[in-house]
Write a protein that holds these residues in place. Sequence first.
Motif, PDB file in Angstrom:
ATOM      1  N   ALA A  74       6.773 -10.890  88.577  1.00  0.00           N
ATOM      2  CA  ALA A  74       7.031 -10.079  87.377  1.00  0.00           C
ATOM      3  C   ALA A  74       7.571  -8.711  87.800  1.00  0.00           C
ATOM      4  O   ALA A  74       7.718  -8.425  88.992  1.00  0.00           O
ATOM      5  N   ASN A  75       7.862  -7.875  86.832  1.00  0.00           N
ATOM      6  CA  ASN A  75       8.437  -6.552  87.087  1.00  0.00           C
ATOM      7  C   ASN A  75       7.659  -5.460  86.357  1.00  0.00           C
ATOM      8  O   ASN A  75       6.936  -5.730  85.401  1.00  0.00           O
ATOM      9  N   LYS A  96      10.290  -4.839  81.663  1.00  0.00           N
ATOM     10  CA  LYS A  96      10.734  -6.202  81.354  1.00  0.00           C
ATOM     11  C   LYS A  96      12.110  -6.249  80.700  1.00  0.00           C
ATOM     12  O   LYS A  96      12.635  -7.319  80.423  1.00  0.00           O
ATOM     13  N   PHE A 130      10.077 -11.698  81.124  1.00  0.00           N
ATOM     14  CA  PHE A 130       8.626 -11.613  81.055  1.00  0.00           C
ATOM     15  C   PHE A 130       7.970 -11.802  82.422  1.00  0.00           C
ATOM     16  O   PHE A 130       7.132 -11.009  82.855  1.00  0.00           O
ATOM     17  N   GLY A 131       8.362 -12.862  83.105  1.00  0.00           N
ATOM     18  CA  GLY A 131       7.738 -13.193  84.389  1.00  0.00           C
ATOM     19  C   GLY A 131       7.826 -14.686  84.565  1.00  0.00           C
ATOM     20  O   GLY A 131       8.104 -15.413  83.608  1.00  0.00           O
ATOM     21  N   CYS A 156       5.560  -0.151  79.153  1.00  0.00           N
ATOM     22  CA  CYS A 156       5.598  -1.574  79.500  1.00  0.00           C
ATOM     23  C   CYS A 156       4.395  -2.032  80.328  1.00  0.00           C
ATOM     24  O   CYS A 156       4.090  -3.225  80.371  1.00  0.00           O
TER      25      CYS A 156
END
Length: 183
Positions: free
Chosen positions: A81-82, A85, A29-30, A102
Amino acid sequence: MYDNWEELENSIVNCKKCKLCNNRKNIVFGTGKKDADLMFIGEGPGADEDIQGIPFVGKAGKLMNMAFDGIGIDREQVYIANIVKCRPPGNRNPEDDEAVACLDYLRNQVMLVKPKIIVLLGSVALKNILGKEYGITQSRGKWIEKKGILYMPTWHPAALLRDDNKKIEFWQDLKQVKQKMQL
Ligand code: URA
Ligand code: SF4
């Protein structure tokens, strides 16, 4: 869009909005400070991140941590974050449909963190956040302002593993970020 972290985090728990759900072990998630002034956006989880559920804990993450330590960026004080996920199989780039599916989560994260500065780590982050017209080679190291947020595109940490010159440029870019944070 959710106006609090709890609802946002609950909304993603069993996400099956794209095909990356089929092979993931964990949703990444982050992590970090939920009201950080500085945010980092990567591409997507690798094998180590998939296992641990935390972004940037593998080889590339360790290199990024070393840069943070050298420059004086506290990993606990930033949010990371990305774009996607869940881990793309074999560490391939996320495909457009996956990124689109996403991105709402990431937008919601940005809305809640309210960062002043976002560092875009590599081409996938740059193109998905600022637009396909941007290229990482041309854009890295240069501030881009959009809707009150300052963006700094730079190399993805995994690219540094293969190229010492990029390592130097990555440090230069993060130093600019550090300086801007201190103004
Ligand atoms: N690469 C990324 O883009 N993100 C991670 O979390 C780990 C490696
Ligand atoms: Fe859902 Fe994102 Fe995972 Fe796709 S990558 S299944 S959209 S959390």
